[in-house]
Design a protein around this motif. Structure first.
Motif, PDB file in Angstrom:
ATOM      1  N   SER A 146      -6.352  -3.767  16.681  1.00  0.00           N
ATOM      2  CA  SER A 146      -7.689  -3.203  16.878  1.00  0.00           C
ATOM      3  C   SER A 146      -8.190  -2.450  15.649  1.00  0.00           C
ATOM      4  CB  SER A 146      -7.671  -2.266  18.088  1.00  0.00           C
ATOM      5  OG  SER A 146      -8.898  -1.602  18.235  1.00  0.00           O
ATOM      6  N   ASP A 147      -9.514  -2.440  15.500  1.00  0.00           N
ATOM      7  CA  ASP A 147     -10.267  -1.651  14.521  1.00  0.00           C
ATOM      8  C   ASP A 147     -10.605  -2.410  13.247  1.00  0.00           C
ATOM      9  OD1 ASP A 147      -9.669   0.213  16.417  1.00  0.00           O
ATOM     10  OD2 ASP A 147      -8.558   1.559  15.115  1.00  0.00           O
ATOM     11  N   ALA A 148      -9.880  -3.469  12.895  1.00  0.00           N
ATOM     12  CA  ALA A 148     -10.062  -4.112  11.590  1.00  0.00           C
ATOM     13  C   ALA A 148     -11.079  -5.248  11.660  1.00  0.00           C
ATOM     14  CB  ALA A 148      -8.727  -4.616  11.057  1.00  0.00           C
ATOM     15  N   ILE A 149     -12.264  -4.999  12.248  1.00  0.00           N
ATOM     16  CA  ILE A 149     -13.322  -6.008  12.292  1.00  0.00           C
ATOM     17  C   ILE A 149     -13.944  -6.177  10.913  1.00  0.00           C
ATOM     18  CG2 ILE A 149     -15.648  -6.453  13.153  1.00  0.00           C
ATOM     19  CD1 ILE A 149     -14.819  -5.385  15.850  1.00  0.00           C
ATOM     20  N   GLY A 150     -14.286  -5.067  10.268  1.00  0.00           N
ATOM     21  CA  GLY A 150     -14.880  -5.133   8.936  1.00  0.00           C
ATOM     22  C   GLY A 150     -13.856  -5.299   7.834  1.00  0.00           C
ATOM     23  N   GLY A 151     -12.665  -4.745   8.036  1.00  0.00           N
ATOM     24  CA  GLY A 151     -11.613  -4.839   7.036  1.00  0.00           C
ATOM     25  C   GLY A 151     -10.669  -3.666   7.095  1.00  0.00           C
ATOM     26  N   VAL A 152      -9.840  -3.546   6.068  1.00  0.00           N
ATOM     27  CA  VAL A 152      -8.791  -2.530   6.009  1.00  0.00           C
ATOM     28  C   VAL A 152      -8.804  -1.872   4.634  1.00  0.00           C
ATOM     29  CG1 VAL A 152      -6.302  -2.098   6.119  1.00  0.00           C
ATOM     30  CG2 VAL A 152      -7.332  -3.817   7.622  1.00  0.00           C
ATOM     31  N   THR A 153      -8.692  -0.566   4.609  1.00  0.00           N
ATOM     32  CA  THR A 153      -8.407   0.162   3.375  1.00  0.00           C
ATOM     33  C   THR A 153      -7.061   0.855   3.540  1.00  0.00           C
ATOM     34  OG1 THR A 153     -10.710   0.529   2.728  1.00  0.00           O
ATOM     35  CG2 THR A 153      -9.087   2.073   1.886  1.00  0.00           C
ATOM     36  N   GLN A 154      -6.156   0.567   2.619  1.00  0.00           N
ATOM     37  CA  GLN A 154      -4.834   1.188   2.666  1.00  0.00           C
ATOM     38  C   GLN A 154      -4.654   2.123   1.472  1.00  0.00           C
ATOM     39  OE1 GLN A 154      -0.195   0.346   3.691  1.00  0.00           O
ATOM     40  NE2 GLN A 154      -1.449  -1.425   3.223  1.00  0.00           N
ATOM     41  N   VAL A 155      -4.229   3.344   1.771  1.00  0.00           N
ATOM     42  CA  VAL A 155      -3.968   4.369   0.766  1.00  0.00           C
ATOM     43  C   VAL A 155      -2.456   4.519   0.619  1.00  0.00           C
ATOM     44  CG1 VAL A 155      -4.118   6.849   0.307  1.00  0.00           C
ATOM     45  CG2 VAL A 155      -6.120   5.615   1.156  1.00  0.00           C
ATOM     46  N   PHE A 156      -1.983   4.467  -0.614  1.00  0.00           N
ATOM     47  CA  PHE A 156      -0.567   4.665  -0.901  1.00  0.00           C
ATOM     48  C   PHE A 156      -0.394   6.008  -1.600  1.00  0.00           C
ATOM     49  CE2 PHE A 156      -1.196   0.145  -0.618  1.00  0.00           C
ATOM     50  CZ  PHE A 156      -0.093  -0.306   0.079  1.00  0.00           C
ATOM     51  N   THR A 157       0.506   6.841  -1.085  1.00  0.00           N
ATOM     52  CA  THR A 157       0.742   8.146  -1.688  1.00  0.00           C
ATOM     53  C   THR A 157       1.516   7.996  -2.990  1.00  0.00           C
ATOM     54  OG1 THR A 157       2.672   8.402  -0.235  1.00  0.00           O
ATOM     55  CG2 THR A 157       0.602   9.394   0.482  1.00  0.00           C
ATOM     56  N   ARG A 158       1.591   9.084  -3.761  1.00  0.00           N
ATOM     57  CA  ARG A 158       2.186   9.055  -5.093  1.00  0.00           C
ATOM     58  C   ARG A 158       3.634   8.579  -5.051  1.00  0.00           C
ATOM     59  NH1 ARG A 158      -0.682  12.147  -8.846  1.00  0.00           N
ATOM     60  NH2 ARG A 158       0.725  11.172 -10.363  1.00  0.00           N
ATOM     61  N   GLU A 159       3.994   7.745  -6.026  1.00  0.00           N
ATOM     62  CA  GLU A 159       5.290   7.085  -6.056  1.00  0.00           C
ATOM     63  C   GLU A 159       6.322   7.898  -6.837  1.00  0.00           C
ATOM     64  OE1 GLU A 159       6.097   4.328  -4.567  1.00  0.00           O
ATOM     65  OE2 GLU A 159       4.168   3.470  -3.984  1.00  0.00           O
ATOM     66  N   GLY A 160       7.596   7.691  -6.486  1.00  0.00           N
ATOM     67  CA  GLY A 160       8.697   8.223  -7.272  1.00  0.00           C
ATOM     68  C   GLY A 160       8.978   7.321  -8.462  1.00  0.00           C
ATOM     69  N   ARG A 161      10.024   7.634  -9.206  1.00  0.00           N
ATOM     70  CA  ARG A 161      10.367   6.858 -10.395  1.00  0.00           C
ATOM     71  C   ARG A 161      11.846   7.012 -10.693  1.00  0.00           C
ATOM     72  NH1 ARG A 161      11.447  10.143 -14.298  1.00  0.00           N
ATOM     73  NH2 ARG A 161      11.288   8.527 -15.884  1.00  0.00           N
ATOM     74  N   ARG A 162      12.363   6.127 -11.517  1.00  0.00           N
ATOM     75  CA  ARG A 162      13.737   6.256 -11.985  1.00  0.00           C
ATOM     76  C   ARG A 162      13.775   7.113 -13.246  1.00  0.00           C
ATOM     77  NH1 ARG A 162      15.814  -0.059 -11.595  1.00  0.00           N
ATOM     78  NH2 ARG A 162      15.572  -0.284  -9.327  1.00  0.00           N
ATOM     79  N   GLY A 163      14.858   7.866 -13.412  1.00  0.00           N
ATOM     80  CA  GLY A 163      15.004   8.674 -14.605  1.00  0.00           C
ATOM     81  C   GLY A 163      15.037  10.152 -14.298  1.00  0.00           C
TER      82      GLY A 163
END
Length: 610
Positions: A146-163
């Motif tokens: 449900s809800d995705a008639i017009g489309g989807v926006t996905q937000v990704f939170t800040r990523e980690g890293r190696r090092g």
């Protein structure tokens, strides 16, 4: 209840954080900027997908210097942002002319939004805690429900890293008594990555409505915490978790005149390589959208939503160019409110599959989903798509999909107003598109038509004002998006032409401008970068009868940044350079416009350890 404990702890933690920064080698260059996962739940490049997709990465977010998350979305292809004032005020994000609650918001794969009002709290998303934004235009109910008639926006939170650990921080301020600061740290080992960051934004704001309520400025503050961690075991199993937590208060004119909010998502899970060609992911998440309302400092009401979500996804490679994605997601909405709803919880279980295959220059994709909802029973949706690599640079695509939107708790159960006999809103969408990508340039064009049936409208029935299924809408549109990097220049543009009509009356749907566009241009000059954004929005109507006309407008924003050295930089932004007066929404009941800011300037000092 005033939520101040987290705010105090974060503000105290920010001061000494930089003292613990350590020297570290430069991070590896990111190579996944064009990879998106929202269209089918698995990784694809933008050029491979059969959907209309826009990617906004962290580099672009920092270049644009947004004060609000919706600054990043405004004017993008297919999107129209309408806010009841700036800085934390109720905001709708219309996608392809459909209703704002036909636009699904995901944060790291988790459904967000209020079960009572139905809409997502776009205004509370903190831009400093966001790594990447993926916008997929067109129906995605056959994958996400449900809800995705017009489309989807996905937000990704800040990523980690190696090092080794690397610290970051910023401090800024500007017009309307705006103040912001934040700090973060990211690092890891060969098997583990992590990031933890905190930020605070506050502003005295502007007077949102003239001649209504008080004449004071209506402020806003938001304190946010973001965290992400992943660890890979020796047997290949990956454990992961993420958190985005925001709390604060927003003021406005009327009764009530302040809302203390909490907007949060917490998720944990594991990814398991079952076989060489079969990976599975299992995750549990909880999202919360809570608001406590006050009038003249006195408690007024509470509307809290909690959503518990369990997902199981399987990615199976059946052949060199044939993949199957299948899974189950289940969630339960619970409402806690001072309003006595007839029902305060409901569950939804969805089973879905996506089959992708290719032969020669052609690609095919089909998806099918069955939703079992406690309120309205079973619902089946599907989508088919075709793509062809016409030349090395030109890719063609076409798709047809169905979707639905479940009624909200307010529409179903609000005392004296709700209608428990409501049916879900349903839609069909046909789209044809093409994408040309060569060297450092691309152009994407899409033409679509969406028909929405069983639209829910509020009408007088038997002397009672209540929501019923009556309206039908037909929405046709053309979207053009392009970008080009040439030497020190970076340009990006989008244009949306929209014909969104109520089929019963022939009137335009409210607050959907027929024309809107955006143009971003930036240039690097040594240690300086200069840029600007032009936003254009055609006229629209504030009401369904098309009697309240909202004039179109154009805005210019300018920005500059200077790299003091490899780690320190200063950024300056001037918004609405020509100090235009404009309105995108009006309070019809009180006959008062929702004001928008005039010319404003902001400055920020940023530190990124390298």
């Amino acid at each position: 209840m005033k939520r101040t404990a987290l705010s105090t702890a974060i503000l105290l933690a920010m001061t000494p954080a930089l003292a613990h920064a350590q020297d570290a080698p430069e991070t590896e260059a990111r190579t996944l900027d064009t990879v998106q996962v929202t269209a089918t739940r698995v990784a694809q490049t933008v050029d491979e997908t059969l959907a209309s997709v826009t990617i906004i990465d962290r580099e672009e977010i920092e270049r644009l210097q947004p004060q609000q998350f919706t600054d990043v979305l405004q004017g993008r292809a297919g999107l129209s942002v309408v806010g009841n004032g700036p800085f934390g005020k109720t905001t709708s994000v219309f996608m392809r002319g459909t209703s704002s609650d036909h636009h699904l918001l995901l944060v790291d794969g988790v459904r967000m939004g209020s079960a009572t009002s139905g809409g997502a709290s776009w205004q509370f998303l903190p831009p400093e805690e966001i790594e990447r934004v993926e916008i997929v235009r067109g129906p995605r109910t056959s994958i996400y429900g449900s809800d995705a008639i017009g489309g989807v926006t996905q937000v990704f939170t800040r990523e980690g890293r190696r090092g080794p650990p690397e610290a970051s921080a910023f401090l800024g301020g500007g017009s309307f008594g705006t103040r912001e600061l934040g700090v973060g740290v990211a690092g890891g080992t060969d098997d583990t990555s992590y990031r933890l960051s905190m930020s605070h934004f506050s502003t005295d704001g502007i007077d949102v409505q003239d001649g209504f309520g008080d004449d004071d400025r209506d402020g806003y503050d938001n304190t946010s915490l973001s965290g992400k961690v992943s660890h890979r075991l020796d047997n290949g199993i990956e454990l992961f978790g993420n958190l985005l937590y925001s709390e604060g208060a927003t003021e406005f004119d009327g009764t009530p005149d302040q809302t203390d909010f909490l907007h949060a998502v917490l998720q944990g899970g594991l990814r398991i390589p079952i076989l060489d060609r079969w990976d599975t992911e299992l995750a549990y998440a909880q999202s919360r959208d809570e608001g406590e309302n006050f009038a003249a400092g006195t408690f007024f009401s509470t509307f809290d939503t909690r959503r518990d979500q369990l997902t199981w996804r399987n990615d199976i490679q059946l052949g060199d160019r044939t993949d199957l994605i299948a899974g189950v997601d289940a969630y339960e909405d619970r409402v806690s409110s001072t309003t006595d709803y007839d029902e305060d919880s409901r569950y939804n279980v969805g089973v879905y599959s996506v089959l992708r295959s290719g032969f020669g220059a052609h690609d095919l994709e089909g998806s099918l989903r069955l939703d079992d909802n406690e309120q309205f029973g079973d619902k089946v949706t599907g989508q088919v798509a075709w793509g062809m690599q016409a030349t090395e640079a030109l890719r063609l695509r076409a798709s047809y999909g169905t979707a639905f939107k479940a009624p909200t708790f307010n529409e179903l159960f609000f005392p004296g107003f709700g209608n428990p006999d409501l049916e879900p809103e349903e839609s069909e969408t046909l789209e044809v598109g093409a994408r040309y990508a060569a060297s450092q340039a691309y152009v994407d064009v899409a033409v679509f038509e969406t028909r929405v049936d069983e639209l829910i409208d509020n009408q007088m029935v038997g002397g009672v004002f209540m929501p019923i299924n009556v309206d039908e809408a037909r929405i046709r549109g053309l979207e053009i998006e392009g970008g080009h990097e040439f030497g020190p220049w970076n340009a990006r543009a989008s244009l949306t032409l929209l014909d969104a009509k109520d089929r019963n009356t022939g009137n335009e749907l409210r607050r959907r401008p027929p024309v809107s566009g955006r143009f971003d241009l930036d240039r690097q000059v040594g240690d300086f970068s200069l840029g600007g954004t032009v936003l254009a929005r055609g006229r629209s109507y504030n009401d369904g009868d098309n009697e309240e006309r909202l004039s179109g407008h154009g805005l210019l924003d300018l920005r500059a940044a200077y790299a003091i050295d490899a780690e320190w930089s200063v950024l300056v932004t001037v918004k609405n350079v020509f100090d235009r007066d404009y309105v995108v929404a009006r309070d019809s009941f009180n006959e008062a416009d929702y004001n928008q800011p005039g010319r404003a300037a902001f400055v920020k000092l940023r530190y990124q350890q390298r």
